[in-house]
Design an enzyme around this catalytic site. Structure first.
Site, PDB file in Angstrom:
ATOM      1  N   ASN A   9      72.271  51.088  61.475  1.00  0.00           N
ATOM      2  CA  ASN A   9      71.725  51.028  62.837  1.00  0.00           C
ATOM      3  C   ASN A   9      72.458  49.906  63.559  1.00  0.00           C
ATOM      4  O   ASN A   9      72.155  48.727  63.372  1.00  0.00           O
ATOM      5  CB  ASN A   9      70.220  50.767  62.785  1.00  0.00           C
ATOM      6  CG  ASN A   9      69.579  50.741  64.167  1.00  0.00           C
ATOM      7  OD1 ASN A   9      70.258  50.848  65.181  1.00  0.00           O
ATOM      8  ND2 ASN A   9      68.272  50.572  64.210  1.00  0.00           N
ATOM      9  N   ARG A  90      71.901  55.907  62.971  1.00  0.00           N
ATOM     10  CA  ARG A  90      70.894  56.109  64.007  1.00  0.00           C
ATOM     11  C   ARG A  90      71.612  56.081  65.353  1.00  0.00           C
ATOM     12  O   ARG A  90      72.312  55.121  65.683  1.00  0.00           O
ATOM     13  CB  ARG A  90      69.854  55.005  63.963  1.00  0.00           C
ATOM     14  CG  ARG A  90      68.798  55.142  65.073  1.00  0.00           C
ATOM     15  CD  ARG A  90      68.072  53.850  65.316  1.00  0.00           C
ATOM     16  NE  ARG A  90      67.077  54.004  66.393  1.00  0.00           N
ATOM     17  CZ  ARG A  90      66.704  53.026  67.203  1.00  0.00           C
ATOM     18  NH1 ARG A  90      67.234  51.824  67.080  1.00  0.00           N
ATOM     19  NH2 ARG A  90      65.803  53.238  68.145  1.00  0.00           N
ATOM     20  N   HIS A 179      62.309  57.113  69.666  1.00  0.00           N
ATOM     21  CA  HIS A 179      61.584  56.814  68.425  1.00  0.00           C
ATOM     22  C   HIS A 179      61.270  58.092  67.639  1.00  0.00           C
ATOM     23  O   HIS A 179      60.297  58.154  66.901  1.00  0.00           O
ATOM     24  CB  HIS A 179      60.273  56.063  68.718  1.00  0.00           C
ATOM     25  CG  HIS A 179      60.440  54.708  69.322  1.00  0.00           C
ATOM     26  ND1 HIS A 179      59.656  54.263  70.356  1.00  0.00           N
ATOM     27  CD2 HIS A 179      61.309  53.710  69.043  1.00  0.00           C
ATOM     28  CE1 HIS A 179      60.027  53.040  70.703  1.00  0.00           C
ATOM     29  NE2 HIS A 179      61.037  52.689  69.913  1.00  0.00           N
ATOM     30  N   ARG A 240      60.317  45.294  78.471  1.00  0.00           N
ATOM     31  CA  ARG A 240      60.444  46.418  79.398  1.00  0.00           C
ATOM     32  C   ARG A 240      59.131  46.628  80.139  1.00  0.00           C
ATOM     33  O   ARG A 240      58.054  46.487  79.575  1.00  0.00           O
ATOM     34  CB  ARG A 240      60.816  47.695  78.651  1.00  0.00           C
ATOM     35  CG  ARG A 240      62.163  47.641  77.954  1.00  0.00           C
ATOM     36  CD  ARG A 240      62.429  48.932  77.207  1.00  0.00           C
ATOM     37  NE  ARG A 240      63.505  48.750  76.238  1.00  0.00           N
ATOM     38  CZ  ARG A 240      63.567  49.365  75.067  1.00  0.00           C
ATOM     39  NH1 ARG A 240      62.622  50.224  74.716  1.00  0.00           N
ATOM     40  NH2 ARG A 240      64.564  49.152  74.251  1.00  0.00           N
ATOM     41  N   GLU A 380      61.639  54.662  59.281  1.00  0.00           N
ATOM     42  CA  GLU A 380      62.677  55.358  60.037  1.00  0.00           C
ATOM     43  C   GLU A 380      63.935  55.573  59.209  1.00  0.00           C
ATOM     44  O   GLU A 380      64.555  56.633  59.269  1.00  0.00           O
ATOM     45  CB  GLU A 380      62.996  54.568  61.304  1.00  0.00           C
ATOM     46  CG  GLU A 380      61.856  54.544  62.309  1.00  0.00           C
ATOM     47  CD  GLU A 380      62.153  53.703  63.525  1.00  0.00           C
ATOM     48  OE1 GLU A 380      62.678  54.270  64.513  1.00  0.00           O
ATOM     49  OE2 GLU A 380      61.865  52.496  63.508  1.00  0.00           O
TER      50      GLU A 380
END
Length: 394
Positions: A9, A90, A179, A240, A380
Site C-alpha cells: 500500500n 491497493r 474502503h 476531511r 484489508e
C-alpha cells in the site's frame, strides 16, 4: 504459508506492506516506511519475534521497496525463499473501468495513471508503488485490487448525481465509494458472527478511521455508500470535512480570493476533527471532552451525529438491517463513538448493551435488539491477498 502474497500500500511518502497467507488471511510479517524523501526516514519491520525500527535516508519509493526487501533479508525471511504467489497493490480509484482485481500489465498501469485526476492524493502514489515493484519483481504476477470495486454494484439511483449529463459521460462524475476491501471483508465477517449466510443478511458497515465511510450492504452487495466521486464526501473525518454545501467553495473563492487548489487542500487536509479541535487522534479528543473541553465535546457530537444520520438512512435504504458493524481504528476501539453513534436509534431497532460495548463486543447490543450491533476488526490486507489468489487461480 500455503499462498503467500506480498501486499503493498503505497502512499505519497510511505509504504505499508504485509506478507499474507491468502488462504487464511493471516500476516506473518508486516512493516511501514514513513517520511520517504525527507532527510531521515523510518522503517519498522515486524516479525513473529517482535518489531525492529531504524532510521535511514530513503530518497524515493524505489529505494523504499529495496529497503523492504533488505528488511526481509536482515531478519531471516528472505522474500525469494517465501514462494510468493504474487505482489498485490491497493489502488484507491478504479473508476468505471476496474470493477474487479486485475493482473497488471503496461495497459493497466497506464490506465491507473489516467485515473489520477479522480484521486489525486492517492492514485499517483499507488502507481509509483506499482512501477517500482514491477521492476523489482519482474517475474512475479502483479495484481491491482481497487477500493472502488466493491461498490460497482451500487444502482444508478444511488450513484448518479443530478448534474449536467456531460459531466457524467465525459468526465466520469458519479458516486464511486471507497474502503471497498474493508466493507467487503467486514460484511462477510458480520454474517459469520450472526451465524447466517452473507446472501441472507443486510449489514451496515461503519469504517471509522482517519478516513471514514458507511456502506449499506444488501445480501453481500454494496447498494449505497457515503463517499462519492472522491473520498471527501460523507462522514466527518480526521482532516476531511465530509458533506458540505458545494456552494461553500465558490462563496469562499469569491469572498477571500482563495484558489480552488487552496480550498481543495483545506477541505481535505485542514478540516474535519482537526479543524474543530486541533487534534486528529480520537483518543485525545475524547479525553479532552471528558475534561470539559467544549470544542472537543462539540466535535464529538458533530462526528457521531453524522454517523447516526447515515446509519438511519441506510436502514431505510435497505428496508431494514440485520446488523450494524463498526470497524477500523476508531470503530474498533472507541466505545464512546459507538455509543453516541447508536444513541436514539432504539426506535429503529438498535438497543445498545452498554457493558458489552465497553468491553468491545463483538456483540454490543442486547439479546432482544432487532438489529445486532457488532465490533468487527477489519483485515484489508487479508482481503486483498484473498482476492489476488482467487484471480490467479481462476
Amino acid at each position: 504459508m500455503s499462498a503467500p502474497v506480498l501486499v503493498i500500500n503505497s502512499g505519497s511518502s510511505s509504504i505499508k506492506y504485509q506478507l499474507v497467507d491468502a488462504d487464511t488471511g493471516e500476516a506473518s510479517i508486516s512493516g511501514l516506511i514513513e517520511r520517504i524523501g525527507q532527510p531521515e526516514s523510518t522503517l519498522t519491520h515486524r516479525t513473529a519475534e517482535g518489531g525492529h525500527t531504524w532510521n535511514e535516508r530513503i530518497a524515493d519509493h524505489a529505494e523504499g521497496l529495496e529497503a523492504v526487501v533488505g528488511a526481509f533479508d536482515r531478519y531471516g525471511s528472505p522474500l525469494p525463499e517465501a514462494g510468493l504467489m504474487a505482489v498485490a497493490h491497493r489502488v484507491v480509484h478504479g473508476g468505471e473501468r476496474f470493477v474487479q482485481p486485475v493482473v497488471i500489465d503496461d495497459e493497466v498501469e497506464a490506465e491507473v495513471g489516467e485515473l489520477a485526476s479522480l484521486a489525486p492524493l492517492h492514485n499517483p502514489a499507488n502507481l509509483e508503488g506499482i512501477r517500482v515493484a514491477r521492476k523489482l519483481f519482474p517475474k512475479l504476477p502483479q495484481v491491482a485490487v481497487f477500493d472502488t470495486a466493491f461498490h460497482a454494484t451500487i444502482p444508478e439511483r444511488a450513484h448518479r448525481y443530478a448534474v449536467p449529463e456531460a459531466w457524467r459521460t465525459e468526465h466520469g462524475v458519479r458516486r464511486y465509494g471507497f474502503h471497498g476491501t474493508s466493507h467487503a471483508y467486514v460484511s462477510r465477517r458480520a454474517a459469520e458472527l450472526l451465524g447466517r449466510s452473507l446472501k441472507e443478511v443486510n449489514v451496515i458497515v461503519a469504517h471509522l478511521g482517519n478516513g471514514a465511510s458507511v456502506t449499506a450492504v444488501e445480501r453481500g452487495r454494496s447498494i449505497d455508500t457515503s463517499m462519492g466521486l472522491t473520498p471527501l464526501e460523507g462522514l466527518v473525518m480526521g482532516t476531511r470535512s465530509g458533506d458540505i454545501d458545494p456552494a461553500i467553495v465558490f462563496h469562499l473563492h469569491h469572498r477571500t480570493g482563495a484558489s480552488f487548489e487552496e480550498l481543495d487542500a483545506a477541505l481535505n487536509k485542514e478540516s474535519g476533527m482537526y479543524a474543530m479541535t486541533g487534534m486528529i487522534d480520537m483518543r485525545g479528543i475524547e479525553s479532552a471532552a471528558t475534561e470539559g473541553d467544549a470544542a472537543a465535546e462539540a466535535a464529538l457530537e458533530v462526528y457521531c451525529y453524522r454517523i447516526r444520520k447515515y446509519i438511519g438512512s441506510y436502514i431505510a435504504a435497505l428496508g431494514g438491517a440485520d446488523a450494524v458493524a463498526f470497524t477500523a481504528g476508531v470503530g474498533e476501539n472507541s466505545a464512546e463513538v459507538r455509543a453516541r453513534s447508536l444513541q436514539s436509534l432504539v426506535a429503529l431497532g438498535i438497543q445498545l448493551d452498554e457493558e458489552a460495548n465497553l468491553t468491545g463486543g463483538p456483540i454490543i447490543t442486547t439479546q432482544d435488539s432487532p438489529i445486532t450491533g457488532l465490533v468487527v476488526p477489519t483485515n484489508e490486507e487479508g482481503e486483498i491477498a484473498a482476492q489476488t489468489a482467487t484471480l490467479l487461480r481462476s
